[in-house]
Design a protein around this motif. Structure first.
Motif, PDB file in Angstrom:
ATOM      1  N   PRO A 221      -0.487  -3.241  10.632  1.00  0.00           N
ATOM      2  CA  PRO A 221      -1.868  -3.530  10.226  1.00  0.00           C
ATOM      3  C   PRO A 221      -2.591  -2.296   9.681  1.00  0.00           C
ATOM      4  O   PRO A 221      -2.385  -1.175  10.151  1.00  0.00           O
ATOM      5  CB  PRO A 221      -2.527  -4.023  11.514  1.00  0.00           C
ATOM      6  CG  PRO A 221      -1.398  -4.513  12.358  1.00  0.00           C
ATOM      7  CD  PRO A 221      -0.227  -3.631  12.016  1.00  0.00           C
ATOM      8  N   VAL A 222      -3.448  -2.539   8.697  1.00  0.00           N
ATOM      9  CA  VAL A 222      -4.207  -1.466   8.047  1.00  0.00           C
ATOM     10  C   VAL A 222      -4.964  -0.630   9.076  1.00  0.00           C
ATOM     11  O   VAL A 222      -4.927   0.609   9.043  1.00  0.00           O
ATOM     12  CB  VAL A 222      -5.179  -2.050   6.990  1.00  0.00           C
ATOM     13  CG1 VAL A 222      -6.068  -0.970   6.410  1.00  0.00           C
ATOM     14  CG2 VAL A 222      -4.413  -2.761   5.895  1.00  0.00           C
TER      15      VAL A 222
ATOM     16  N   THR B 134      -6.435   9.021  11.090  1.00  0.00           N
ATOM     17  CA  THR B 134      -7.770   9.645  11.078  1.00  0.00           C
ATOM     18  C   THR B 134      -8.557   9.499  12.372  1.00  0.00           C
ATOM     19  O   THR B 134      -9.599  10.125  12.519  1.00  0.00           O
ATOM     20  CB  THR B 134      -8.635   9.029   9.958  1.00  0.00           C
ATOM     21  OG1 THR B 134      -8.946   7.676  10.306  1.00  0.00           O
ATOM     22  CG2 THR B 134      -7.942   9.086   8.607  1.00  0.00           C
ATOM     23  N   GLY B 135      -8.107   8.621  13.264  1.00  0.00           N
ATOM     24  CA  GLY B 135      -8.872   8.348  14.473  1.00  0.00           C
ATOM     25  C   GLY B 135      -9.873   7.207  14.294  1.00  0.00           C
ATOM     26  O   GLY B 135     -10.497   6.778  15.251  1.00  0.00           O
ATOM     27  N   ARG B 136     -10.020   6.717  13.053  1.00  0.00           N
ATOM     28  CA  ARG B 136     -10.934   5.607  12.756  1.00  0.00           C
ATOM     29  C   ARG B 136     -10.175   4.478  12.068  1.00  0.00           C
ATOM     30  O   ARG B 136      -9.508   4.708  11.064  1.00  0.00           O
ATOM     31  CB  ARG B 136     -12.060   6.071  11.826  1.00  0.00           C
ATOM     32  CG  ARG B 136     -13.034   7.040  12.463  1.00  0.00           C
ATOM     33  CD  ARG B 136     -14.131   7.459  11.513  1.00  0.00           C
ATOM     34  NE  ARG B 136     -14.709   6.329  10.802  1.00  0.00           N
ATOM     35  CZ  ARG B 136     -15.254   6.416   9.589  1.00  0.00           C
ATOM     36  NH1 ARG B 136     -15.290   7.571   8.956  1.00  0.00           N
ATOM     37  NH2 ARG B 136     -15.775   5.356   9.010  1.00  0.00           N
ATOM     38  N   GLY B 137     -10.315   3.277  12.576  1.00  0.00           N
ATOM     39  CA  GLY B 137      -9.616   2.127  12.024  1.00  0.00           C
ATOM     40  C   GLY B 137     -10.161   1.650  10.693  1.00  0.00           C
ATOM     41  O   GLY B 137      -9.547   0.828  10.027  1.00  0.00           O
TER      42      GLY B 137
ATOM     43  N   ALA C 159     -10.579   9.901   3.386  1.00  0.00           N
ATOM     44  CA  ALA C 159     -10.172  10.395   4.704  1.00  0.00           C
ATOM     45  C   ALA C 159      -8.656  10.286   4.885  1.00  0.00           C
ATOM     46  O   ALA C 159      -8.040  11.150   5.525  1.00  0.00           O
ATOM     47  CB  ALA C 159     -10.894   9.619   5.805  1.00  0.00           C
ATOM     48  N   MET C 160      -8.067   9.248   4.304  1.00  0.00           N
ATOM     49  CA  MET C 160      -6.614   9.097   4.392  1.00  0.00           C
ATOM     50  C   MET C 160      -5.907  10.199   3.596  1.00  0.00           C
ATOM     51  O   MET C 160      -4.912  10.761   4.058  1.00  0.00           O
ATOM     52  CB  MET C 160      -6.195   7.711   3.893  1.00  0.00           C
ATOM     53  CG  MET C 160      -6.673   6.572   4.768  1.00  0.00           C
ATOM     54  SD  MET C 160      -6.031   6.646   6.452  1.00  0.00           S
ATOM     55  CE  MET C 160      -4.312   6.216   6.169  1.00  0.00           C
ATOM     56  N   VAL C 161      -6.437  10.513   2.426  1.00  0.00           N
ATOM     57  CA  VAL C 161      -5.875  11.604   1.619  1.00  0.00           C
ATOM     58  C   VAL C 161      -6.030  12.929   2.364  1.00  0.00           C
ATOM     59  O   VAL C 161      -5.083  13.723   2.446  1.00  0.00           O
ATOM     60  CB  VAL C 161      -6.538  11.654   0.220  1.00  0.00           C
ATOM     61  CG1 VAL C 161      -6.107  12.897  -0.539  1.00  0.00           C
ATOM     62  CG2 VAL C 161      -6.199  10.403  -0.584  1.00  0.00           C
TER      63      VAL C 161
END
Length: 173
Positions: free
Chosen positions: A120-121, A129-132, A138-140
């Motif tokens: 899942p994404v 990142t610690g955030r769903g 932020a992913m980059v």
């Protein structure tokens, strides 16, 4: 002739992480990929499956099949595949492309007896990142913090999927 394995047996085994080549994919017209080879070397990139002006509707899927086969031939054999499991798409076209690529991937893997699983994404974003619900930037940034140089968010997502698969032993934490 390869006999397809039953659907309930296609989840990657935890041991597949340690013994062989594994592939992570962020499926889309611009597909992000990350591969950990037998020797532990991680490579990644993006590949475009945008159809040409005179291509028929199925050409992107044939190109995807050929790309998977070539990747398996050059770097494999691929032991397991993880891909981003998207449940909501920005538009109808994106949903159709994703569904076609996922159908192509899963049938390709079934024919070869390669286990595969969607992640899942939110799980991928939370791991990286610690955030769903982390944004693309932020992913980059998370991929760069891990020492990679992703060209875009598709490659960054694939790197995050591969990192998740390796660190969690394929989700068997």
């Amino acid at each position: 002739m390869n006999t397809p394995i039953p659907a309930q047996d296609v989840r990657p085994e935890p041991g597949a992480i340690n013994r062989s080549c594994i592939l992570a994919l962020d499926l889309g017209t611009s597909t992000g990929w990350a591969l950990r080879s037998h020797d532990g070397l991680i490579t990644s990139g993006t590949v475009s499956f945008r159809p040409g002006r005179f291509d028929g509707g199925g050409m992107r899927y044939l190109r995807f099949t050929n790309w998977l086969t070539e990747l398996d031939r050059l770097s494999g054999p691929i032991a397991a595949i993880w891909f981003e499991e998207v449940r909501r798409h920005a538009g109808t076209d994106a949903a159709h492309v994703y569904g076609g690529l996922m159908a192509t991937l899963t049938s390709w893997a079934e024919l070869r007896g390669i286990p595969y699983e969607g992640v899942p994404v939110g799980t991928i974003k939370r791991h990286a990142t610690g955030r769903g619900n982390a944004p693309k930037e932020a992913m980059v940034a998370a991929a760069r913090a891990r020492g990679f140089s992703p060209a875009d968010d598709n490659e960054a997502d694939a790197i995050a999927i591969l990192d998740w698969a390796i660190e969690t032993n394929g989700g068997v934490e």
